[in-house]
Scaffold this active site. Sequence first.
Site, short mmCIF file in Angstrom:
data_model
loop_
_atom_site.label_atom_id
_atom_site.label_comp_id
_atom_site.label_asym_id
_atom_site.label_seq_id
_atom_site.Cartn_x
_atom_site.Cartn_y
_atom_site.Cartn_z
N SER A 93 -1.92 10.46 8.67
CA SER A 93 -3.18 11.14 8.36
C SER A 93 -3.09 12.62 8.68
O SER A 93 -2.66 13.00 9.78
CB SER A 93 -4.32 10.50 9.15
OG SER A 93 -5.51 11.26 9.01
N ARG A 196 9.44 2.77 -12.07
CA ARG A 196 9.86 3.96 -11.32
C ARG A 196 11.36 4.18 -11.20
O ARG A 196 11.78 5.25 -10.76
CB ARG A 196 9.23 3.91 -9.91
CG ARG A 196 7.71 3.80 -9.90
CD ARG A 196 7.04 4.98 -10.58
NE ARG A 196 5.58 4.92 -10.42
CZ ARG A 196 4.75 5.89 -10.76
NH1 ARG A 196 5.22 7.00 -11.31
NH2 ARG A 196 3.45 5.76 -10.57
#
Length: 256
Positions: A93, A196
Amino acid sequence: METRLSVTLIQHTPDPEKLVAAAAKLCYSKAGAGEIMDDLTDDNVERFLTRLMDMGHASPIEHASFTFAIEGVSRALTHQLVRHRMASFSQKSQRYVAEGQFSYVIPPEIKALPDGEKIFVEGMENAQKTYDALAQRLIEKYTIELMAAGLSEKQAAMAAEKQGIEDARFVLPNACETKIVTTMNTRELLHFFNQRCCNRAQWEIRELATQMLKECKKVAPLLFKNGGPRCVEGPCPEGSMTCGQIVEVREKFKHI
């Protein structure tokens, strides 16, 4: 400071191929719950898994999951990664962790430009200076306000830091390094690799997907033997947008 991609398979379903074979056995035999793990020799496991893949019966492979710790990647990459919604994510975060001297990812094409790396690094250094200056001013502002509201100096400083970096992070670049833990089941991983590992995927997430596939093949080679872009098993689905390198791509993923 420039950083490098790192992928670690930190946990996975124990004996994932045997578990998937047991789930398939329940679908195709009279065996009860207490018997589905019986008589699953290596040959039987391979037979069950081959049958599953040939039939396209993918639900049993969802029972095996894999958890990766990923670092040295950019926020630009994780913005793409979290679009794969059949997965779980826990990311570092920027609200709770200050980005003092943040690391960053430099695109190879920028490094290849004359003075490209120099210009890029200068941009990162300027972003760091701006972030630090704004964070400091916001922390000072919030500390004064919180102390006026009755908090002790120590309490105010702790709360003010979180509030300060919460807004200062808006100047951080997409290149900023981040860390993330992700868990996917086998079915979602195979879909992820289809999308991907393709040459048309963005270079950074393509490298990540390829490294994840290598880790998966170490512990579950049967489940992931056809892992990779969709052209590994069939024609290229990209039409006029094809990379035109299907032979080279198949050869590459044959040896991963």
